[in-house]
Motif scaffolding. Structure first.
Motif: not given
Length: 222
Positions: A73-78
């Motif tokens: 599970a890869v999660g990105i956020d700024v």
């Protein structure tokens, strides 16, 4: 960046996920703005060993559940505060990979491929679909699932709209752009960018609650 500041502000306003849901589960998937409502991770067809990407993972509750199911599970956020909260709550969950990045930049720069990409009231709502959808499609494996949810459009208010994030009484709210369309227009738009088996509809709110439902869109890459 103004939008990063807006999401940092939002992070301070956003409450923490409950310790358990109504079933007593420590992790769970929630597509809607209402607790214990709507479908779960089955929308993504998640299986052990799959590679899944969340665009705008926020504080990580949905992504942690995907990881518990055995997917990478890869999660990105700024927003760094959002990611800090995710790491503090879910950092001990295996197969969880949190990264600070803007959605389109990440999709354009990575060479990773994913079985599923999703967004829950996240980057799929706040990114121009003409830019985002081709980028998502190129990062999905053939047959991979792209799914997202957010509030449905207000009748007559379509395309790029303004969302306001409140600050103190002495400060003007911060503004971010969002893109609102009716379900049939989402179907047409996704098909235009190469997606197949597209479905889009509004999940009604739970009985006795607010009347605003949740738009849920699901499609496959060719």
């Amino acid at each position: 960046m103004a939008e990063t500041s807006a999401w940092d502000t939002y992070s301070r306003q956003k409450g923490e996920r409950r310790i358990t849901n109504a079933k007593g589960e420590a992790t769970w998937f929630n597509w809607t703005q209402y607790p214990d409502h709507g479908p779960g991770a089955e929308v993504l067809g998640v299986r052990a060993g799959a590679s899944v990407l969340e665009l705008g993972c926020g504080k990580g509750g949905n992504l942690a559940h995907v990881a518990v199911l055995g997917a990478r599970a890869v999660g990105i956020d700024v927003s760094r505060p959002q990611l800090n909260a995710a790491e503090a709550r879910w950092g001990g969950v295996g197969h969880l990979d949190l990264r600070r990045a803007e959605a389109v930049a990440f999709l354009d720069e990575t060479d990773e491929k994913f079985d599923a990409v999703f967004s829950v009231f996240g980057a799929a709502w706040f990114t121009d679909p003409a830019v985002l959808l081709p980028a998502v499609h190129q990062r999905l494996l053939p047959g991979g699932v792209f799914a997202f949810s957010h509030r449905p459009a207000v009748e007559g208010c379509y395309g790029c709209q303004a969302s306001y994030i409140s600050r103190s009484e002495d400060e003007d709210p911060l503004v971010v752009k969002r893109w609102d369309y009716e379900p049939d227009q989402w179907v047409e738009t996704l098909q235009r960018y190469g997606f197949t088996a597209v479905t889009a509809g509004v999940l009604p709110a739970p009985p006795g609650r607010r009347k605003v439902g949740t738009l849920l869109v699901r499609a496959h890459a060719r």
